[in-house]
Design a protein around this motif. Sequence first.
Motif, PDB file in Angstrom:
ATOM      1  N   THR A   1     -19.614 -11.687  54.059  1.00 57.52           N
ATOM      2  CA  THR A   1     -18.194 -11.545  53.750  1.00 57.52           C
ATOM      3  C   THR A   1     -17.725 -10.106  53.979  1.00 57.52           C
ATOM      4  OG1 THR A   1     -18.274 -13.337  52.123  1.00 57.52           O
ATOM      5  CG2 THR A   1     -16.441 -11.792  51.954  1.00 57.52           C
ATOM      6  N   ALA A   2     -18.526  -9.140  53.544  1.00 60.80           N
ATOM      7  CA  ALA A   2     -18.159  -7.733  53.731  1.00 60.80           C
ATOM      8  C   ALA A   2     -18.058  -7.391  55.214  1.00 60.80           C
ATOM      9  CB  ALA A   2     -19.187  -6.842  53.047  1.00 60.80           C
ATOM     10  N   GLN A   3     -18.999  -7.879  56.006  1.00 55.72           N
ATOM     11  CA  GLN A   3     -18.972  -7.609  57.440  1.00 55.72           C
ATOM     12  C   GLN A   3     -17.764  -8.271  58.094  1.00 55.72           C
ATOM     13  OE1 GLN A   3     -21.413  -5.580  59.216  1.00 55.72           O
ATOM     14  NE2 GLN A   3     -19.537  -5.621  60.425  1.00 55.72           N
ATOM     15  N   ALA A   4     -17.465  -9.499  57.682  1.00 58.58           N
ATOM     16  CA  ALA A   4     -16.319 -10.217  58.238  1.00 58.58           C
ATOM     17  C   ALA A   4     -15.011  -9.513  57.896  1.00 58.58           C
ATOM     18  CB  ALA A   4     -16.305 -11.652  57.718  1.00 58.58           C
ATOM     19  N   LYS A   5     -14.892  -9.014  56.668  1.00 61.07           N
ATOM     20  CA  LYS A   5     -13.674  -8.297  56.277  1.00 61.07           C
ATOM     21  C   LYS A   5     -13.455  -7.079  57.161  1.00 61.07           C
ATOM     22  CE  LYS A   5     -13.306  -9.647  51.405  1.00 61.07           C
ATOM     23  NZ  LYS A   5     -13.351  -9.178  49.996  1.00 61.07           N
ATOM     24  N   GLU A   6     -14.512  -6.319  57.367  1.00 57.98           N
ATOM     25  CA  GLU A   6     -14.403  -5.120  58.206  1.00 57.98           C
ATOM     26  C   GLU A   6     -14.016  -5.486  59.634  1.00 57.98           C
ATOM     27  OE1 GLU A   6     -17.361  -1.596  59.877  1.00 57.98           O
ATOM     28  OE2 GLU A   6     -17.837  -2.612  57.984  1.00 57.98           O
ATOM     29  N   ASN A   7     -14.657  -6.509  60.178  1.00 59.71           N
ATOM     30  CA  ASN A   7     -14.386  -6.911  61.556  1.00 59.71           C
ATOM     31  C   ASN A   7     -12.980  -7.467  61.731  1.00 59.71           C
ATOM     32  OD1 ASN A   7     -16.987  -6.203  62.335  1.00 59.71           O
ATOM     33  ND2 ASN A   7     -17.813  -8.258  62.013  1.00 59.71           N
ATOM     34  N   ILE A   8     -12.552  -8.322  60.807  1.00 62.56           N
ATOM     35  CA  ILE A   8     -11.233  -8.928  60.921  1.00 62.56           C
ATOM     36  C   ILE A   8     -10.133  -7.887  60.723  1.00 62.56           C
ATOM     37  CG2 ILE A   8      -9.621 -10.527  59.786  1.00 62.56           C
ATOM     38  CD1 ILE A   8     -11.932 -12.463  59.446  1.00 62.56           C
ATOM     39  N   GLN A   9     -10.315  -6.971  59.782  1.00 60.04           N
ATOM     40  CA  GLN A   9      -9.315  -5.930  59.570  1.00 60.04           C
ATOM     41  C   GLN A   9      -9.167  -5.039  60.796  1.00 60.04           C
ATOM     42  OE1 GLN A   9     -10.700  -4.141  55.920  1.00 60.04           O
ATOM     43  NE2 GLN A   9      -9.925  -5.806  54.653  1.00 60.04           N
ATOM     44  N   SER A  10     -10.272  -4.741  61.462  1.00 53.82           N
ATOM     45  CA  SER A  10     -10.213  -3.943  62.691  1.00 53.82           C
ATOM     46  C   SER A  10      -9.493  -4.708  63.796  1.00 53.82           C
ATOM     47  CB  SER A  10     -11.632  -3.573  63.148  1.00 53.82           C
ATOM     48  OG  SER A  10     -12.265  -2.730  62.215  1.00 53.82           O
ATOM     49  N   ALA A  11      -9.803  -6.002  63.904  1.00 56.45           N
ATOM     50  CA  ALA A  11      -9.163  -6.826  64.929  1.00 56.45           C
ATOM     51  C   ALA A  11      -7.667  -6.968  64.668  1.00 56.45           C
ATOM     52  CB  ALA A  11      -9.825  -8.203  64.984  1.00 56.45           C
ATOM     53  N   LEU A  12      -7.290  -7.087  63.393  1.00 55.48           N
ATOM     54  CA  LEU A  12      -5.869  -7.187  63.051  1.00 55.48           C
ATOM     55  C   LEU A  12      -5.130  -5.893  63.367  1.00 55.48           C
ATOM     56  CD1 LEU A  12      -5.904  -9.119  59.657  1.00 55.48           C
ATOM     57  CD2 LEU A  12      -4.724  -9.818  61.751  1.00 55.48           C
TER      58      LEU A  12
ATOM     59  N   ALA B   1     -11.176 -25.996  62.806  1.00 52.90           N
ATOM     60  CA  ALA B   1     -12.358 -25.828  63.665  1.00 52.90           C
ATOM     61  C   ALA B   1     -12.139 -24.626  64.572  1.00 52.90           C
ATOM     62  CB  ALA B   1     -12.620 -27.087  64.473  1.00 52.90           C
ATOM     63  N   MET B   2     -12.101 -23.435  63.970  1.00 58.00           N
ATOM     64  CA  MET B   2     -11.826 -22.224  64.723  1.00 58.00           C
ATOM     65  C   MET B   2     -13.094 -21.692  65.378  1.00 58.00           C
ATOM     66  SD  MET B   2      -8.873 -20.208  62.690  1.00 58.00           S
ATOM     67  CE  MET B   2      -8.037 -19.921  64.259  1.00 58.00           C
ATOM     68  N   GLY B   3     -12.907 -20.886  66.427  1.00 56.37           N
ATOM     69  CA  GLY B   3     -14.026 -20.299  67.143  1.00 56.37           C
ATOM     70  C   GLY B   3     -14.236 -18.842  66.756  1.00 56.37           C
ATOM     71  N   GLY B   4     -15.324 -18.276  67.237  1.00 55.69           N
ATOM     72  CA  GLY B   4     -15.611 -16.875  66.982  1.00 55.69           C
ATOM     73  C   GLY B   4     -16.419 -16.672  65.706  1.00 55.69           C
ATOM     74  N   ASP B   5     -17.531 -15.964  65.825  1.00 57.73           N
ATOM     75  CA  ASP B   5     -18.361 -15.650  64.666  1.00 57.73           C
ATOM     76  C   ASP B   5     -17.827 -14.367  64.048  1.00 57.73           C
ATOM     77  OD1 ASP B   5     -20.325 -14.878  62.858  1.00 57.73           O
ATOM     78  OD2 ASP B   5     -21.985 -15.536  64.127  1.00 57.73           O
ATOM     79  N   VAL B   6     -17.167 -14.478  62.896  1.00 59.44           N
ATOM     80  CA  VAL B   6     -16.498 -13.333  62.279  1.00 59.44           C
ATOM     81  C   VAL B   6     -17.476 -12.279  61.776  1.00 59.44           C
ATOM     82  CG1 VAL B   6     -14.447 -14.636  61.654  1.00 59.44           C
ATOM     83  CG2 VAL B   6     -16.371 -14.530  60.052  1.00 59.44           C
ATOM     84  N   ARG B   7     -18.768 -12.571  61.820  1.00 55.84           N
ATOM     85  CA  ARG B   7     -19.769 -11.584  61.414  1.00 55.84           C
ATOM     86  C   ARG B   7     -20.023 -10.565  62.520  1.00 55.84           C
ATOM     87  NH1 ARG B   7     -24.223 -15.972  59.707  1.00 55.84           N
ATOM     88  NH2 ARG B   7     -23.568 -16.645  61.810  1.00 55.84           N
TER      89      ARG B   7
ATOM     90  N   GLY C   1     -16.557 -11.699  67.824  1.00 56.29           N
ATOM     91  CA  GLY C   1     -16.152 -12.978  67.236  1.00 56.29           C
ATOM     92  C   GLY C   1     -14.904 -12.846  66.397  1.00 56.29           C
ATOM     93  N   ALA C   2     -14.783 -11.735  65.666  1.00 54.75           N
ATOM     94  CA  ALA C   2     -13.588 -11.514  64.845  1.00 54.75           C
ATOM     95  C   ALA C   2     -12.354 -11.325  65.712  1.00 54.75           C
ATOM     96  CB  ALA C   2     -13.802 -10.299  63.949  1.00 54.75           C
ATOM     97  N   GLN C   3     -12.514 -10.662  66.839  1.00 51.92           N
ATOM     98  CA  GLN C   3     -11.387 -10.491  67.758  1.00 51.92           C
ATOM     99  C   GLN C   3     -10.905 -11.844  68.276  1.00 51.92           C
ATOM    100  OE1 GLN C   3     -12.589  -7.707  70.810  1.00 51.92           O
ATOM    101  NE2 GLN C   3     -13.139  -6.147  69.306  1.00 51.92           N
ATOM    102  N   LYS C   4     -11.861 -12.701  68.594  1.00 53.40           N
ATOM    103  CA  LYS C   4     -11.500 -14.048  69.057  1.00 53.40           C
ATOM    104  C   LYS C   4     -10.790 -14.815  67.953  1.00 53.40           C
ATOM    105  CE  LYS C   4     -13.479 -18.325  70.928  1.00 53.40           C
ATOM    106  NZ  LYS C   4     -14.726 -18.999  71.393  1.00 53.40           N
ATOM    107  N   ARG C   5     -11.290 -14.696  66.710  1.00 54.61           N
ATOM    108  CA  ARG C   5     -10.697 -15.411  65.590  1.00 54.61           C
ATOM    109  C   ARG C   5      -9.252 -14.953  65.346  1.00 54.61           C
ATOM    110  NH1 ARG C   5     -13.007 -17.898  61.257  1.00 54.61           N
ATOM    111  NH2 ARG C   5     -14.443 -18.598  62.881  1.00 54.61           N
TER     112      ARG C   5
END
Length: 247
Positions: free
Chosen positions: A68-79, A213-219, A223-227
Motif C-alpha cells: 500500500t505504501a509503495q502504491a501510494k507513492e507511485n500513484i501520487q507521482s503519476a497523478l 478490472a483495471m490494468g497496471g501493477d500499482v506496486r 504500472g501506476a502510470q498506466k492505472r
Amino acid sequence: MLRGVVATALAVLLCAMGLSPAHAQEKSGTKEGFVLKEKSAKILLIRPTIKVGAQSTGGMFEPNADWTAQAKENIQSALAAAQKNLGNEVVLAEEPIGRSAEVMADYQALFSVLADSVIQYQFFVGNRLPTKKRKGIFEWTMGPGVADIAKDTGADYALFIYNEDQYGSTGRKILQLFAAMAYVSVKSGEHKGFAGLVDLRTGDLVWLNADLAMGGDVRTSEGAQKRVAQLLEDFPGSAPKPVLAAK
C-alpha cells in the motif's frame, strides 16, 4: 467421476462465497448537459484512497502495508505528472486534522459507496434502476454538504479517486485451477478503480470513470502510470491526446 465430485464441491464452495458470473459493464458516465471548458475551473484533488493487499482463498481482502505504501507513492507521482493535462487548475487538498479529517474520511467513504452504486445500478445495464433507464440519464449526488471539505479553497469541483488492488494468494490460485477443471470461472485477484468529479456547489456527481478490472501493477512506477491514465481517461476539459503523424 472425479470431475463430477470436484464440480459439485466447488459449486457449494462458490455459493458459500457468494461468487457470481461476471457481466460486461459500462465504464463511464457524465451528467446530462455537463460541460467543463478548458481553463474555466479550479479542481480540488482529494488525496486518493488506496488499498493494496492479497486475496485469500475465500476471496477476503488481506491488506499489505508495504504494498500500500509503495502504491501510494507511485500513484501520487503519476497523478502529479498527469495534472498538467487535465485542462484546468488542479490543487491538492491539504491533509485535514481533527474534525475536518473525520469529515473528509466520511466523504471519501461516501464516494466509494456511491461509485459502487453507479456501477451496480447504472453501468450494468441489466441491473439498471427504472429511473436510470432513459438514455442520457446520469443523476447521482453526494449532497451539498460535500462543500465543507473545500472551504476557503475557491475550488469549483472536487476530484475523488479510489483504488483497490487484491493480488491472488496461492490458495486463491489453486481454487482458480480447480474451478477451471469444473468449467467454472473464478477470478484470482481484483483490481478496481474509481475517479469522480463532484460539483461543489450542488454535490452532484458530474463525471465518473469506474472499472472493476483495471490494468497496471500499482506496486511499480510504470504500472501506476498506466492505472492513473485509465482512471483519468476522457476527463472533462482535459487536453486532447497528441495524434501521431502517419509514417
